[in-house]
Design a protein around this motif. Structure first.
Motif, PDB file in Angstrom:
ATOM      1  N   ILE A   1       0.722  -1.355   0.218  1.00 20.86           N
ATOM      2  CA  ILE A   1      -0.015   0.127   0.159  1.00 20.86           C
ATOM      3  C   ILE A   1       0.809   1.213   0.055  1.00 20.86           C
ATOM      4  CG2 ILE A   1      -2.103  -0.738   1.047  1.00 20.86           C
ATOM      5  CD1 ILE A   1      -1.058   0.059   3.708  1.00 20.86           C
ATOM      6  N   GLU A   2       1.944   1.018  -0.904  1.00 21.77           N
ATOM      7  CA  GLU A   2       2.876   2.146  -0.788  1.00 21.77           C
ATOM      8  C   GLU A   2       2.012   3.527  -1.392  1.00 21.77           C
ATOM      9  OE1 GLU A   2       3.809  -0.654  -1.621  1.00 21.77           O
ATOM     10  OE2 GLU A   2       5.483  -1.249  -0.649  1.00 21.77           O
ATOM     11  N   GLU A   3       1.137   3.509  -2.399  1.00 27.27           N
ATOM     12  CA  GLU A   3       0.390   4.379  -2.961  1.00 27.27           C
ATOM     13  C   GLU A   3      -0.374   5.077  -1.880  1.00 27.27           C
ATOM     14  OE1 GLU A   3      -2.083   0.881  -3.147  1.00 27.27           O
ATOM     15  OE2 GLU A   3      -0.191   1.165  -3.301  1.00 27.27           O
ATOM     16  N   ASN A   4      -0.667   4.497  -0.765  1.00 24.70           N
ATOM     17  CA  ASN A   4      -1.442   5.391   0.308  1.00 24.70           C
ATOM     18  C   ASN A   4      -0.460   6.418   1.151  1.00 24.70           C
ATOM     19  OD1 ASN A   4      -3.687   3.769  -0.259  1.00 24.70           O
ATOM     20  ND2 ASN A   4      -3.386   2.440   1.461  1.00 24.70           N
ATOM     21  N   ALA A   5       0.786   5.999   1.152  1.00 23.38           N
ATOM     22  CA  ALA A   5       1.683   6.852   1.812  1.00 23.38           C
ATOM     23  C   ALA A   5       2.145   7.908   0.655  1.00 23.38           C
ATOM     24  CB  ALA A   5       3.168   6.161   2.271  1.00 23.38           C
ATOM     25  N   GLU A   6       2.073   7.624  -0.507  1.00 20.23           N
ATOM     26  CA  GLU A   6       2.301   8.882  -1.533  1.00 20.23           C
ATOM     27  C   GLU A   6       1.019   9.648  -1.530  1.00 20.23           C
ATOM     28  OE1 GLU A   6       5.291   9.361  -3.376  1.00 20.23           O
ATOM     29  OE2 GLU A   6       5.910   8.063  -1.971  1.00 20.23           O
ATOM     30  N   LEU A   7      -0.250   9.053  -1.423  1.00 18.75           N
ATOM     31  CA  LEU A   7      -1.309   9.878  -1.556  1.00 18.75           C
ATOM     32  C   LEU A   7      -1.402  10.802  -0.166  1.00 18.75           C
ATOM     33  CD1 LEU A   7      -3.947  10.733  -2.805  1.00 18.75           C
ATOM     34  CD2 LEU A   7      -5.173   8.917  -1.528  1.00 18.75           C
ATOM     35  N   LEU A   8      -0.879  10.291   0.879  1.00 14.77           N
ATOM     36  CA  LEU A   8      -0.706  11.317   2.026  1.00 14.77           C
ATOM     37  C   LEU A   8       0.105  12.323   1.783  1.00 14.77           C
ATOM     38  CD1 LEU A   8      -1.648  11.466   5.112  1.00 14.77           C
ATOM     39  CD2 LEU A   8       0.643  10.065   5.678  1.00 14.77           C
ATOM     40  N   LEU A   9       1.319  12.132   1.280  1.00 15.88           N
ATOM     41  CA  LEU A   9       2.352  13.086   1.234  1.00 15.88           C
ATOM     42  C   LEU A   9       1.931  14.162   0.071  1.00 15.88           C
ATOM     43  CD1 LEU A   9       5.441  10.950   1.055  1.00 15.88           C
ATOM     44  CD2 LEU A   9       4.556  12.322   3.064  1.00 15.88           C
ATOM     45  N   PHE A  10       1.080  13.469  -0.745  1.00 11.57           N
ATOM     46  CA  PHE A  10       0.489  14.478  -1.885  1.00 11.57           C
ATOM     47  C   PHE A  10      -0.446  15.428  -1.229  1.00 11.57           C
ATOM     48  CE2 PHE A  10      -2.815  15.483  -5.091  1.00 11.57           C
ATOM     49  CZ  PHE A  10      -2.080  16.099  -6.081  1.00 11.57           C
ATOM     50  N   SER A  11      -1.373  14.915  -0.333  1.00 14.39           N
ATOM     51  CA  SER A  11      -2.093  15.879   0.240  1.00 14.39           C
ATOM     52  C   SER A  11      -1.853  16.603   1.186  1.00 14.39           C
ATOM     53  CB  SER A  11      -3.378  14.833   1.221  1.00 14.39           C
ATOM     54  OG  SER A  11      -3.889  13.779   0.467  1.00 14.39           O
ATOM     55  N   ILE A  12      -0.603  16.273   1.927  1.00 17.39           N
ATOM     56  CA  ILE A  12       0.030  17.034   2.883  1.00 17.39           C
ATOM     57  C   ILE A  12       0.686  18.344   1.970  1.00 17.39           C
ATOM     58  CG2 ILE A  12       2.315  17.535   4.204  1.00 17.39           C
ATOM     59  CD1 ILE A  12       1.662  14.674   5.346  1.00 17.39           C
ATOM     60  N   ARG A  13       1.306  18.116   0.656  1.00 18.02           N
ATOM     61  CA  ARG A  13       1.768  19.141  -0.066  1.00 18.02           C
ATOM     62  C   ARG A  13       0.826  19.958  -0.482  1.00 18.02           C
ATOM     63  NH1 ARG A  13       2.689  20.823  -5.106  1.00 18.02           N
ATOM     64  NH2 ARG A  13       4.793  21.447  -5.722  1.00 18.02           N
ATOM     65  N   ASN A  14      -0.323  19.692  -0.919  1.00 20.87           N
ATOM     66  CA  ASN A  14      -1.521  20.441  -1.285  1.00 20.87           C
ATOM     67  C   ASN A  14      -1.927  21.314  -0.408  1.00 20.87           C
ATOM     68  OD1 ASN A  14      -1.110  19.348  -4.065  1.00 20.87           O
ATOM     69  ND2 ASN A  14      -3.069  18.224  -3.736  1.00 20.87           N
ATOM     70  N   ILE A  15      -2.095  20.774   0.938  1.00 22.52           N
ATOM     71  CA  ILE A  15      -2.534  21.692   2.191  1.00 22.52           C
ATOM     72  C   ILE A  15      -1.477  22.703   2.289  1.00 22.52           C
ATOM     73  CG2 ILE A  15      -2.731  21.896   4.497  1.00 22.52           C
ATOM     74  CD1 ILE A  15      -3.965  18.917   4.121  1.00 22.52           C
ATOM     75  N   GLY A  16      -0.191  22.486   2.316  1.00 24.16           N
ATOM     76  CA  GLY A  16       0.898  23.405   2.636  1.00 24.16           C
ATOM     77  C   GLY A  16       0.834  24.466   1.553  1.00 24.16           C
ATOM     78  N   VAL A  17       0.800  24.144   0.238  1.00 24.43           N
ATOM     79  CA  VAL A  17       0.615  25.059  -0.873  1.00 24.43           C
ATOM     80  C   VAL A  17      -0.560  26.078  -0.574  1.00 24.43           C
ATOM     81  CG1 VAL A  17       0.299  25.402  -3.466  1.00 24.43           C
ATOM     82  CG2 VAL A  17       1.796  23.581  -2.526  1.00 24.43           C
ATOM     83  N   GLU A  18      -1.568  25.639  -0.456  1.00 25.04           N
ATOM     84  CA  GLU A  18      -2.786  26.386  -0.258  1.00 25.04           C
ATOM     85  C   GLU A  18      -2.703  27.356   1.102  1.00 25.04           C
ATOM     86  OE1 GLU A  18      -7.599  26.042   0.548  1.00 25.04           O
ATOM     87  OE2 GLU A  18      -6.511  24.244  -0.160  1.00 25.04           O
TER      88      GLU A  18
END
Length: 421
Positions: free
Chosen positions: A192-209
């Motif tokens: 489920i490595e893709e779940n970790a990548e999705l989590l990091l992607f979400s963190i990045r998006n929140i930070g950018v916003e």
């Protein structure tokens, strides 16, 4: 579904094309119709159609003028000219305006549908190519910033890469922050490595916003299984003290990540450094600070500068904070943030010091001071319970009574009776 706008001053043709062509078979929706160019322009701005099917000869604003306006404002919109005249001069103008097609309005429905569908496919292909190019650019930029965090081969190399990528610095000072989700390992189990990548992607998006339009200028970097932030500063003081606006912005982002993703998050902040070569130093300091959660016992915002305090200075800080609490215990606005501001460290570090040396959290410490002061007033004065509640910083007397009973095992009135008996 692709959105289509039809503009023609002939109502029968306009409505006939809208109703009789089988648009749904090509996943096309007619979102509006207009009787002239001016009306069409208003609908273009309101509906943002993917495809514009427009007559050429119309009153007020003709189709060619409308197309010029659409091209300038919405260059991705596909334009198909519809006319009753097989006139080469119109076709030539249509080509000049980069129209997708030029068809006679009396063509059969299938011909019109094929023309619009082809324009739609062309648009979707361009969007896919644009998205692919954007992803490639993002990956290349992320690789560049990752290299900055790990150590640049040379200053000249970094400047060449910046020129190629179109990156511009505000100044020559930098500071790194590391965002550390506390249970990332749970998302990183095999399969489920893709779940970790999705989590990091979400963190990045929140930070950018969160940092959109705010200083200092941030660059978000996916590196070492974390999202990191490289701040570019005009001067060393721009990323200010742990109790300043920079810290408040990071704490706000941390709280937003926790609220949105339902995971505990710590942020470690490295030291301010000058020049590319010192960025890895700031990164390593930030990485170490992010793990201060293990000392604090809870996630938070941790600055590496705070870690340099000696044990002696820790006790000096504690003494200052305890004196501040004793002086302001009656203020209902007394808070972790207020204490941190008094001694110029972050709220998380205040919690860390109290947990480490007093084995109690700050809120419990404040409540303890207030309860002891309340007990003194109950023994030495005739103030009523609600008056004592206000004097020790609790505007709600019911809440005060609950805390008092929890602390002493009896209500304020029972405590007074016991002391007087």
């Amino acid at each position: 579904m692709l959105k289509l706008l039809i503009v023609d001053d002939d109502k029968w043709i306009r409505e006939g094309i809208r109703a009789n062509v089988k648009w749904s078979t090509e996943d096309i929706e007619v979102t509006g119709t207009a009787a002239n160019g001016e009306e069409g322009w208003l609908l273009v701005q309101q509906l943002r159609p993917d495809i514009l099917l427009t007559d050429i000869q119309m009153p007020l604003l003709d189709g060619l003028q409308l197309a010029e306006m659409v091209n300038r404002a919405y260059p991705l919109t596909r334009i198909i000219f519809l006319t009753g005249y097989d006139d080469f001069s119109y076709a030539k103008k249509a080509l000049h305006l980069q129209a997708s097609d030029y068809i006679l309005k009396y063509e059969d429905n299938d011909t019109i549908l094929k023309s619009v569908a082809a324009a739609g496919r062309s648009l979707l292909q361009e969007l896919r190519e644009s998205e692919k190019a954007q992803k490639s650019q993002t990956l290349i930029e992320n690789k560049f910033f990752s290299d900055l965090l790990s150590g640049v081969p040379s200053i000249d190399w970094a400047r060449r890469e910046m020129d190629l990528l179109g990156i511009r610095w505000e100044g020559n000072y930098f500071r790194v922050a590391v965002i550390q989700p506390e249970d990332l390992r749970r998302f990183s189990r095999p399969g489920i490595e893709e779940n970790a990548e999705l989590l990091l992607f979400s963190i990045r998006n929140i930070g950018v916003e969160q940092f959109s339009g705010r200083a200092p200028k941030p660059f978000f970097v996916h590196y070492n299984h974390r999202i990191n932030i490289l701040f570019n500063l005009e001067n060393p003081g721009e990323a200010d003290q742990p109790d300043g606006s920079f810290a408040q912005l990071l704490e706000e982002m941390r709280n937003t990540i926790e609220a949105c993703l339902k995971i505990p998050v710590s942020i470690g902040v490295g030291s301010v450094c000058e020049g590319f070569a010192q960025i890895p130093y700031s990164y390593n300091k930030a990485l170490t600070a992010a793990h201060m959660k293990d000392v604090a016992g809870e996630p938070g915002l941790f600055f590496c500068d705070e870690m340099r305090h000696s044990q002696h200075s820790h006790h000096m800080l504690l003494k200052q904070m305890e004196q501040y609490i004793i002086k302001h215990y009656a203020d209902e606005k007394l808070s972790l943030a207020a204490i941190a501001g008094e001694v110029h460290i972050s709220p998380s570090y205040v919690s860390t010091l109290f947990k480490k040396y007093r084995e109690i959290n700050v809120i419990e410490y404040i409540a303890g001071i207030r309860m002891e002061k309340a007990a003194e007033l109950l023994k030495q004065t005739d103030y009523k319970s609600y008056e004592i509640s206000e004097k020790v910083g609790y505007p709600n007397p019911q809440y005060f009574s609950v805390l008092f009973k929890k602390h002493f095992g009896m209500s304020p009135s029972d405590y007074r009776k016991a002391q007087q008996g």
